[in-house]
Design an enzyme around this catalytic site. Structure first.
Site, short mmCIF file in Angstrom:
data_model
loop_
_atom_site.label_atom_id
_atom_site.label_comp_id
_atom_site.label_asym_id
_atom_site.label_seq_id
_atom_site.Cartn_x
_atom_site.Cartn_y
_atom_site.Cartn_z
N LYS A 47 -0.09 5.35 -6.01
CA LYS A 47 -1.12 5.34 -7.06
C LYS A 47 -2.03 6.56 -6.96
CE LYS A 47 -4.95 3.83 -6.15
NZ LYS A 47 -5.51 2.52 -6.12
N CYS B 107 0.83 -1.21 0.00
CA CYS B 107 0.00 0.00 0.00
C CYS B 107 0.86 1.27 0.00
CB CYS B 107 -0.92 -0.03 1.22
SG CYS B 107 -1.97 1.40 1.35
N GLU C 139 -7.02 1.73 -13.34
CA GLU C 139 -6.45 2.93 -12.72
C GLU C 139 -5.19 3.39 -13.46
OE1 GLU C 139 -7.97 2.49 -8.12
OE2 GLU C 139 -6.01 1.66 -8.61
N TYR D 106 -9.25 -3.48 -11.31
CA TYR D 106 -9.14 -2.08 -10.91
C TYR D 106 -7.73 -1.53 -11.11
CZ TYR D 106 -6.91 -2.82 -6.28
OH TYR D 106 -6.03 -3.11 -5.27
C1 LIG Z 1 -1.17 -0.91 -7.59
C2 LIG Z 1 -2.00 -1.21 -6.37
C3 LIG Z 1 -2.93 -0.30 -5.94
C4 LIG Z 1 -3.68 -0.55 -4.83
N1 LIG Z 1 -4.61 0.37 -4.45
C5 LIG Z 1 -5.38 0.14 -3.36
C6 LIG Z 1 -6.32 1.11 -2.92
O1 LIG Z 1 -6.48 2.16 -3.53
N2 LIG Z 1 -7.04 0.85 -1.81
C7 LIG Z 1 -6.89 -0.33 -1.10
O2 LIG Z 1 -7.56 -0.51 -0.09
N3 LIG Z 1 -6.00 -1.27 -1.50
C8 LIG Z 1 -5.25 -1.06 -2.60
N4 LIG Z 1 -4.32 -1.99 -2.99
C9 LIG Z 1 -4.24 -3.27 -2.24
C10 LIG Z 1 -3.46 -3.09 -0.94
O3 LIG Z 1 -2.19 -2.52 -1.24
C11 LIG Z 1 -3.30 -4.44 -0.28
O4 LIG Z 1 -4.58 -5.03 -0.09
C12 LIG Z 1 -2.61 -4.34 1.08
O5 LIG Z 1 -1.35 -3.74 0.97
C13 LIG Z 1 -2.48 -5.73 1.71
O6 LIG Z 1 -1.78 -5.65 2.91
P1 LIG Z 1 -1.02 -6.92 3.47
O7 LIG Z 1 -0.63 -6.55 4.86
O8 LIG Z 1 -1.83 -8.14 3.29
O9 LIG Z 1 0.27 -7.10 2.56
P2 LIG Z 1 1.36 -6.10 1.98
O10 LIG Z 1 0.98 -4.69 2.20
O11 LIG Z 1 1.60 -6.54 0.59
O12 LIG Z 1 2.64 -6.39 2.87
C14 LIG Z 1 3.31 -7.61 2.83
C15 LIG Z 1 4.74 -7.39 3.30
O13 LIG Z 1 5.33 -8.65 3.60
C16 LIG Z 1 6.70 -8.64 3.18
N5 LIG Z 1 7.10 -10.02 3.03
C17 LIG Z 1 6.60 -10.95 2.18
N6 LIG Z 1 7.17 -12.14 2.41
C18 LIG Z 1 8.06 -11.96 3.41
C19 LIG Z 1 8.95 -12.84 4.13
N7 LIG Z 1 8.98 -14.15 3.86
N8 LIG Z 1 9.74 -12.31 5.10
C20 LIG Z 1 9.67 -10.99 5.41
N9 LIG Z 1 8.83 -10.13 4.79
C21 LIG Z 1 8.03 -10.62 3.82
C22 LIG Z 1 6.65 -7.84 1.88
O14 LIG Z 1 7.93 -7.31 1.57
C23 LIG Z 1 5.63 -6.76 2.22
O15 LIG Z 1 6.24 -5.61 2.75
C24 LIG Z 1 -3.52 -1.76 -4.10
C25 LIG Z 1 -2.58 -2.69 -4.51
C26 LIG Z 1 -1.81 -2.42 -5.64
C27 LIG Z 1 -0.79 -3.42 -6.08
#
Ligand SMILES: Cc1cc2nc3c(=O)[nH]c(=O)nc-3n(C[C@H](O)[C@H](O)[C@H](O)COP(=O)(O)OP(=O)(O)OC[C@H]3O[C@@H](n4cnc5c(N)ncnc54)[C@H](O)[C@@H]3O)c2cc1C
Length: 455
Positions: free
Chosen positions: A51, A43, A185, A181
């Site tokens: 974004k 994010c 976008e 999306y």
């Molecule tokens: C281009 C784009 C635009 C988006 N726009 C929106 C939006 O407008 N609104 C919205 O609500 N959502 C949006 N999203 C979705 C949102 O970013 C995700 O749903 C959210 O970040 C998910 O959070 P998370 O904690 O599951 O994982 P993430 O935020 O992906 O975090 C996972 C972390 O784990 C780390 N990691 C992975 N494996 C390991 C490991 N084995 N050891 C140590 N670290 C590790 C990674 O480096 C990463 O930092 C967007 C996504 C993208 C790609």
């Protein structure tokens, strides 16, 4: 318990992991957080935040044109991609620092490195300084998801959303493949920034999962804005030729582009995580299977956010994090609800929605009443722009509850966020009708629609 290095070991410092680690530490748990890349995850670094900043940048293209009808004389606007990139990068670095400070102040120990399971309570982290073994009472997997590109001749030439924020040089001709999306976008953003954008989607209508009328409406608006959108179209091969990337389509046509963005799906980040070492059950594409409390088949191992491949949105990951942490360490329980999760798509114009689409509502409730409005916003009477706004309400006829609110128009996300509260509170159409509008706004239309379109 006392023998473990911590009460909670969080893998991944994205939206879900950071929230879980900080909250658990604030509730008194001993927390270790492992992150292989930058704090803030998708994010902050390559998702929502950059974004949205780029979307703001792209909107200026319209603003400069609109200003003329209001009496402004602006010179020929020029866009500098390097300035936007540099300013975005500085802001993201600032945010990375804010996250670090917040976590440290809460008492979280941050370990920078790749984490993998060695057992149900054991994690190995490979840092720049070596291999570190930890044991934990609870482990929370919050490793997110990453873009996936199908295999085809030339697939190594494409970029994914991760690479778009820093792409160099600015792609004067951009081909976007995908209809979700993220694809829509980026198509809108680069179109606004001045690229000639072609978008290909192999299905019939972009934005699957959204209301069908809304999908048709945004298709038409994106085309009006200049995105050359083709449905029922797919790529078969990409070659580099002297004039750029030569993209062959499955139907025999071709497109020439400077860059090809593939935004056709995201898969859970589970490779190299060592889940089999802990015996964690996985589903489609490796997604971690969890129960209603976000716990896996292994007691003590939990998973939240995109890695569970449910609703892949930041507020969902945050809410799941809070539900898990409150259950494990909090005085009170806080359950996660997936009903009426509002969503926005930052296309130009924006899309936002909460609740059921018309067809979902028919399946869930049987008889529904639909109200729809489509108009040219007041601003465009002087700007001269032909953009139109779309609003739709879906009402369960038996209870009179409004179960779906859908909008295409400027700041749709800002408008629909407020209506999401109303839907959560089970507001009826009669209560919408009894609410006075704020005049003159576009949003007032949601409380003044009286004539149903479907009986
Ligand atoms: C281009 C784009 C635009 C988006 N726009 C929106 C939006 O407008 N609104 C919205 O609500 N959502 C949006 N999203 C979705 C949102 O970013 C995700 O749903 C959210 O970040 C998910 O959070 P998370 O904690 O599951 O994982 P993430 O935020 O992906 O975090 C996972 C972390 O784990 C780390 N990691 C992975 N494996 C390991 C490991 N084995 N050891 C140590 N670290 C590790 C990674 O480096 C990463 O930092 C967007 C996504 C993208 C790609």
């Amino acid at each position: 318990m006392a023998n473990h290095d911590c009460d909670l070991f969080v893998i991944g410092a994205g939206s879900g992991g950071v929230r879980a680690a900080r909250l658990a530490a604030q509730l008194g748990a001993r927390v270790i957080l492992a992150e292989a890349a930058q704090l803030g995850g998708t994010c902050v670094n390559v998702g929502c935040i950059p974004k949205k900043l780029y979307s703001y940048a792209a909107h200026f293209a319209d603003d400069f044109r609109d200003a003329v009808g209001f009496g402004w004389r602006v010179g020929e606007p020029r866009f500098d991609w390097a300035t936007l990139r540099t300013n975005r990068a500085a802001e993201i670095t600032r945010l990375n620092g804010v996250y670090r400070k917040m976590l440290v102040e809460a008492g979280v120990r941050i370990v920078t490195g790749w984490a993998q399971f060695e057992g149900p309570h054991q994690v190995l982290v490979q840092t720049a300084g070596g291999r570190h073994h930890f044991s934990a009472r609870h482990i929370l997997v919050a490793t997110g998801a990453r873009p996936s590109v199908p295999k085809f001749p030339g697939c190594e030439r494409v970029v994914t959303s991760d690479g778009m924020f820093d792409i160099r040089p600015f792609p004067a001709r951009l081909l976007v493949v995908g209809g979700g999306y993220i694809a829509c976008e980026f198509a809108s953003i680069f179109n606004g920034l001045g690229a000639r954008v072609t978008q290909l989607y192999r299905g019939e209508l972009i934005l699957r999962g959204f209301d069908d009328e809304l999908r048709r409406f945004i298709t038409q608006e994106m085309r009006k804005h200049g995105v050359d959108l083709h449905t029922h179209a797919d790529v078969s091969a990409i070659e580099r030729r002297p004039g750029g990337l030569w993209v062959s389509l499955a139907d025999g046509r071709h497109v020439t582009a400077d860059a090809v963005l593939y935004a056709t799906g995201r898969i859970p980040n589970v490779a190299g995580l060592g889940l089999p070492a802990a015996g964690v059950a996985q589903g489609k594409d490796g997604a971690i299977i969890v129960d209603a409390h976000h716990t896996t088949n292994v007691p003590g191992i939990h998973a939240i956010g995109d890695v569970t491949a449910k609703l892949q949105l930041t507020p969902v990951a945050l809410a799941e994090a809070m539900a898990v942490v409150h259950r494990l360490f909090g005085p009170r329980r806080r359950e996660m609800s997936y009903e009426f999760v509002p969503k926005a798509v930052f296309t130009h114009p924006n899309v936002a929605t909460v609740g059921y689409t018309e067809s979902e509502a028919r399946k869930a409730f049987g008889e529904v009443t639909v109200y729809r409005s489509e108009f040219r916003a007041l601003k465009h009477t002087l700007s001269g722009r032909s953009e139109r706004t779309f609003m739709k309400l879906v009402v369960d006829r038996a209870s009179d509850r409004v179960v779906g609110v859908h909008m295409v128009g400027p700041d749709a996300g800002e408008v629909v966020q407020g209506f999401a509260v109303a839907l959560k509170a089970h507001a009826t159409k009669a209560q919408f009708d009894a609410t006075l509008g704020i005049h003159p706004t576009a949003a007032e239309e949601f409380v003044t629609m009286r004539q149903p379109v479907v009986h």
